[in-house]
Design a protein around this motif. Structure first.
Motif, mmCIF file in Angstrom:
data_model
loop_
_atom_site.group_PDB
_atom_site.id
_atom_site.type_symbol
_atom_site.label_atom_id
_atom_site.label_comp_id
_atom_site.label_asym_id
_atom_site.label_seq_id
_atom_site.Cartn_x
_atom_site.Cartn_y
_atom_site.Cartn_z
ATOM 1 N N ALA A 169 0.644 -1.048 0.054
ATOM 2 C CA ALA A 169 -0.291 -0.249 -0.326
ATOM 3 C C ALA A 169 0.801 1.176 0.106
ATOM 4 N N GLY A 170 2.233 1.212 -1.129
ATOM 5 C CA GLY A 170 2.754 2.613 -0.866
ATOM 6 C C GLY A 170 3.761 2.289 -0.020
ATOM 7 N N SER A 171 3.689 1.346 1.143
ATOM 8 C CA SER A 171 5.077 1.608 2.498
ATOM 9 C C SER A 171 6.552 1.160 2.045
ATOM 10 N N TYR A 172 6.655 0.611 0.879
ATOM 11 C CA TYR A 172 8.242 -0.076 -0.238
ATOM 12 C C TYR A 172 7.815 -0.523 -1.548
ATOM 13 N N ILE A 173 8.972 0.335 -1.749
ATOM 14 C CA ILE A 173 9.440 0.375 -3.087
ATOM 15 C C ILE A 173 10.961 0.310 -3.615
ATOM 16 N N ARG A 174 10.488 -0.634 -4.453
ATOM 17 C CA ARG A 174 12.119 -1.836 -4.639
ATOM 18 C C ARG A 174 12.132 -1.066 -6.045
ATOM 19 N N ILE A 175 13.541 -0.575 -7.107
ATOM 20 C CA ILE A 175 13.981 -0.937 -8.297
ATOM 21 C C ILE A 175 15.146 -2.275 -8.529
ATOM 22 N N GLY A 176 14.605 -3.159 -9.119
ATOM 23 C CA GLY A 176 16.123 -4.421 -9.570
ATOM 24 C C GLY A 176 15.768 -4.729 -7.715
ATOM 25 N N ASP A 177 17.065 -4.782 -7.551
ATOM 26 C CA ASP A 177 17.543 -5.623 -6.542
ATOM 27 C C ASP A 177 17.261 -4.620 -4.680
ATOM 28 N N ARG A 180 3.288 -20.166 3.542
ATOM 29 C CA ARG A 180 4.572 -20.862 3.617
ATOM 30 C C ARG A 180 5.354 -19.010 4.463
ATOM 31 N N SER A 181 4.284 -18.186 4.117
ATOM 32 C CA SER A 181 5.441 -17.090 4.687
ATOM 33 C C SER A 181 5.046 -16.975 6.255
ATOM 34 N N LEU A 182 3.804 -17.697 6.652
ATOM 35 C CA LEU A 182 3.298 -17.034 8.092
ATOM 36 C C LEU A 182 4.005 -17.977 8.765
ATOM 37 N N ILE A 183 4.623 -17.251 9.777
ATOM 38 C CA ILE A 183 5.327 -17.579 10.852
ATOM 39 C C ILE A 183 4.164 -17.002 12.104
ATOM 40 N N VAL A 184 4.219 -17.404 12.766
ATOM 41 C CA VAL A 184 3.162 -17.816 14.573
ATOM 42 C C VAL A 184 4.354 -17.253 15.194
ATOM 43 N N CYS A 185 3.778 -15.683 15.917
ATOM 44 C CA CYS A 185 4.141 -14.874 17.349
ATOM 45 C C CYS A 185 3.555 -14.309 18.617
ATOM 46 N N ASP A 186 3.860 -15.119 19.021
ATOM 47 C CA ASP A 186 2.992 -15.742 20.422
ATOM 48 C C ASP A 186 3.024 -14.116 21.544
ATOM 49 N N LEU A 187 4.198 -13.271 20.692
ATOM 50 C CA LEU A 187 3.783 -11.892 21.334
ATOM 51 C C LEU A 187 3.924 -10.529 20.106
ATOM 52 N N ILE A 188 2.436 -11.047 19.054
ATOM 53 C CA ILE A 188 2.456 -10.764 18.352
ATOM 54 C C ILE A 188 2.724 -8.354 18.590
ATOM 55 N N GLU A 189 1.952 -8.077 19.147
ATOM 56 C CA GLU A 189 2.322 -6.963 19.328
ATOM 57 C C GLU A 189 3.338 -6.166 19.601
ATOM 58 N N LYS A 190 4.445 -7.025 19.647
ATOM 59 C CA LYS A 190 5.441 -6.863 20.040
ATOM 60 C C LYS A 190 6.367 -6.884 18.472
ATOM 61 N N VAL A 191 5.863 -6.961 17.684
ATOM 62 C CA VAL A 191 6.705 -6.676 16.114
ATOM 63 C C VAL A 191 6.601 -5.785 15.826
ATOM 64 N N ARG A 192 7.460 -5.625 14.892
ATOM 65 C CA ARG A 192 8.194 -5.071 14.107
ATOM 66 C C ARG A 192 8.101 -4.719 12.799
ATOM 67 N N ASP A 193 8.564 -3.857 12.093
ATOM 68 C CA ASP A 193 8.798 -4.066 10.962
ATOM 69 C C ASP A 193 7.287 -4.082 10.215
ATOM 70 N N VAL A 194 6.412 -3.201 10.459
ATOM 71 C CA VAL A 194 5.642 -3.727 9.637
ATOM 72 C C VAL A 194 5.198 -3.430 8.948
ATOM 73 N N ASN A 195 4.761 -3.444 7.585
ATOM 74 C CA ASN A 195 4.107 -2.253 6.481
ATOM 75 C C ASN A 195 2.580 -2.430 6.761
ATOM 76 N N LYS A 196 1.734 -3.195 6.723
ATOM 77 C CA LYS A 196 0.077 -3.418 6.596
ATOM 78 C C LYS A 196 -0.290 -4.269 7.886
ATOM 79 N N ILE A 197 -0.856 -3.844 8.292
ATOM 80 C CA ILE A 197 -2.264 -4.728 9.065
ATOM 81 C C ILE A 197 -3.274 -5.637 8.419
ATOM 82 N N MET A 198 -3.746 -6.508 8.345
ATOM 83 C CA MET A 198 -4.707 -7.007 7.138
ATOM 84 C C MET A 198 -6.215 -7.785 8.435
#
Length: 158
Positions: free
Chosen positions: A64-72, A134-152
């Motif tokens: 949703a616009g929080s990440y822009i990449r050209i090539g690598d 396969r990209s899903l990771i279970v996180c017990d302290l979900i509220e402590k996760v950082r580097d989040v681009n978007k919440i669904m």
């Protein structure tokens, strides 16, 4: 040279989650004519299948616009503020809502949310499983996760 931006869901992908040959040809032709073609999507980087990159896109505007990449090269990455993520997670947990935190390398969720998402995609193609399961990771302290681009969020009782 022109810059061309294409959405993924409903534009590149057909309703059957297939990439029409016409899309592949159009991207190839545009690039042959000296134009740059980019993905423009709400999806996070991890949710873009290899087969889509193989068509020859030059980069992406994602999450949703929080990440822009050209090539690598990542030109811009503005994750959500940690305090905001924590407040939203606390609210969703209190209301017993299912939600996922989308980052560039993986998607975080509570055990129940991840199990729900895995069941939702049971029997899907390997490519869809790579992007959404396969990209899903279970996180017990979900509220402590950082580097989040978007919440669904989904399966909401509200």
């Amino acid at each position: 040279m022109k810059l061309i931006f294409l959405d993924v869901d409903g534009t590149i992908y057909s309703k059957a989650n297939m990439i029409p040959e016409s899309v592949k040809q159009a991207v190839t032709k545009a690039r042959e004519n000296g134009h740059k073609v980019f993905l423009n999507t709400g999806r996070s980087f991890v949710q873009i299948p290899k087969s889509l990159w193989a068509i020859g896109f030059d980069g992406m505007i994602g999450s949703a616009g929080s990440y822009i990449r050209i090539g690598d090269k990542v030109l811009y990455h503005e994750p959500l503020e940690g305090e905001l993520v924590e407040k939203v997670c606390d609210y969703f947990l209190e209301k017993k809502m299912f939600f996922l935190l989308e980052a560039n390398e993986c998607i975080y969720g509570t055990k129940e949310c991840v199990e729900f998402q895995r069941a939702r995609f049971e029997g899907a193609s390997e490519e869809i499983l790579d992007c959404f399961v396969r990209s899903l990771i279970v996180c017990d302290l979900i509220e402590k996760v950082r580097d989040v681009n978007k919440i669904m969020f989904f399966k909401s009782p509200i």
